[in-house]
Design an enzyme around this catalytic site. Sequence first.
Site, short mmCIF file in Angstrom:
data_model
loop_
_atom_site.label_atom_id
_atom_site.label_comp_id
_atom_site.label_asym_id
_atom_site.label_seq_id
_atom_site.Cartn_x
_atom_site.Cartn_y
_atom_site.Cartn_z
N SER A 136 0.86 -1.18 0.00
CA SER A 136 0.00 0.00 0.00
C SER A 136 0.90 1.23 0.00
O SER A 136 1.70 1.42 0.91
CB SER A 136 -0.89 -0.02 1.25
N LYS A 162 -1.24 -1.05 -4.39
CA LYS A 162 -2.40 -0.24 -3.99
C LYS A 162 -1.92 1.18 -3.81
O LYS A 162 -0.91 1.42 -3.14
CB LYS A 162 -2.97 -0.79 -2.69
N LYS A 164 -3.10 5.24 -2.80
CA LYS A 164 -4.12 6.05 -2.14
C LYS A 164 -4.52 7.17 -3.09
O LYS A 164 -3.67 7.78 -3.73
CB LYS A 164 -3.54 6.65 -0.85
N ASP A 189 -7.25 3.10 -3.10
CA ASP A 189 -7.96 3.22 -1.81
C ASP A 189 -8.25 4.70 -1.57
O ASP A 189 -7.32 5.51 -1.48
CB ASP A 189 -7.09 2.65 -0.69
N GLU A 214 -11.19 0.76 -3.11
CA GLU A 214 -11.45 0.52 -1.69
C GLU A 214 -12.08 1.77 -1.07
O GLU A 214 -11.57 2.88 -1.24
CB GLU A 214 -10.11 0.18 -1.02
N ASP A 239 -13.72 -1.22 3.50
CA ASP A 239 -12.77 -1.27 4.60
C ASP A 239 -13.47 -0.64 5.82
O ASP A 239 -14.12 -1.34 6.61
CB ASP A 239 -11.50 -0.51 4.18
N LYS A 263 -9.77 -6.36 8.57
CA LYS A 263 -8.74 -5.92 9.51
C LYS A 263 -9.15 -6.41 10.89
O LYS A 263 -10.26 -6.11 11.35
CB LYS A 263 -8.62 -4.39 9.53
N GLY A 291 -4.05 -3.72 6.42
CA GLY A 291 -2.97 -3.40 7.36
C GLY A 291 -3.24 -2.08 8.04
O GLY A 291 -4.00 -1.24 7.53
O1 OSB Z 1 -7.10 2.26 4.57
O2 OSB Z 1 -6.04 0.44 4.49
C1 OSB Z 1 -6.13 1.60 4.90
C2 OSB Z 1 -2.92 2.64 6.68
C3 OSB Z 1 -3.45 3.37 7.73
C4 OSB Z 1 -4.81 3.51 7.83
C5 OSB Z 1 -5.65 2.96 6.88
C6 OSB Z 1 -5.13 2.22 5.83
C7 OSB Z 1 -3.74 2.09 5.72
C8 OSB Z 1 -3.08 1.38 4.62
C9 OSB Z 1 -1.70 0.84 4.87
O3 OSB Z 1 -3.54 1.30 3.50
C10 OSB Z 1 -1.68 -0.61 5.13
C11 OSB Z 1 -0.35 -1.08 5.66
O4 OSB Z 1 0.63 -1.02 4.92
O5 OSB Z 1 -0.29 -1.50 6.84
MG MG Z 2 -8.34 1.13 3.35
#
Ligand code: OSB
Ligand code: MG
Length: 359
Positions: A136, A162, A164, A189, A214, A239, A263, A291
């Site tokens: 991510s 992935k 953002k 995401d 996402e 999520d 999660k 994560g």
């Molecule tokens: O939306 O999945 C998410 C990190 C912090 C808060 C929300 C998210 C995330 C990530 C990172 O996408 C996931 C990771 O590398 O642990």
């Molecule tokens: Mg997410």
Amino acid sequence: MKIEKITLRRMNMTMKHPFTTSFGTIQQKDFLLATVQDEQDNEGWGESVAFTYPWYSEETTETTIHMLRDFLIPAVLGKTIEHPDEVSELFAPIRKNNMAKATIEGAVWDLYAKRRNISLTEALGGKRDRIEVGISIGIEKNVEDLLANVRGFIDEGYKRIKIKIKPGQDVEVIRAIRQQFPKVPLMADANSAYTLDDVELLKELDQFNLMMIEQPLASDDIIDHATLQKQIQTPICLDESIHSLEDTRKAVELGSCKIINIKVGRVGGLTEAKKIHDYCAEKGIDVWCGGMLESGIGRAQNIALTTLHNFTLPGDTAGSSRYWDQDIITPEVVAENGYITVPHESGISIYSRYDGVYS
Ligand code: OSB
Ligand code: MG
């Protein structure tokens, strides 16, 4: 097993790189570790995934301390339980606060597996010897940096990328990635950054063959997501909106998503995560493990969960070195060519290097 003693440790770790989402930037990880001891001095470890600020969800490090100290620890301390599934029953009278609950619940799962001298993977019923992992990538200041990042992670072998997105940094960013990497398994995401007013923009994403988008809409929504899913081809993955098996059932019945990001912290523990997994398997809904920028304790738990058969898509559990100069576990989590080898020693199968005490 009798829950004899519970210890909370407050951690403060600096990530190698800041991580930016549509809701903000995180570099300092201020979180809790819990250890739960039984009458034979076995010890299980759990991690809280709540952040310092209530941006991702309403829980924070401080609220988890309050919930654990004043309600959750008293609900289990001194109790004798046969199986970790009983922890969620003991917690049932306490509403929500899932991340706080999962901190203790995860430690009890580790303890349970250690007592039986089996791995957490085996205790959960997982069968895999290795799991596929994706990466991510946070929002970058410019597209060049992002493209360089993407290239680096593709070269490292991560199984999917992935990124953002947020309004203003979406269609063109994805177009740029697709131009350079036409075939890479790619997803976006949004962390709730859009509304139904953005349907036309979200439709434009259909041309990029994304694995999924996402959480495009509000963090507490499943109705508008169902409306959106009817209008876009890209599968929606939820999520933030999913806190339980019940939320999952409602979202699936409404057609709010085709994929679920599970999660452990967000759903209140491994028992609920497994229930969601089983329900999705039955309904033909793919799941993957999300994560929360975890330290090695949470990471080890995620790896064990991902060995369940319906985790059909690569998750966000990257190797320790992606986040930390030095993780708190031995050995650290290593991702090689997009795979993490599942450990089969007892419990979460790692040792903590950390011996500070929270007071
Ligand atoms: O939306 O999945 C998410 C990190 C912090 C808060 C929300 C998210 C995330 C990530 C990172 O996408 C996931 C990771 O590398 O642990
Ligand atoms: Mg997410």
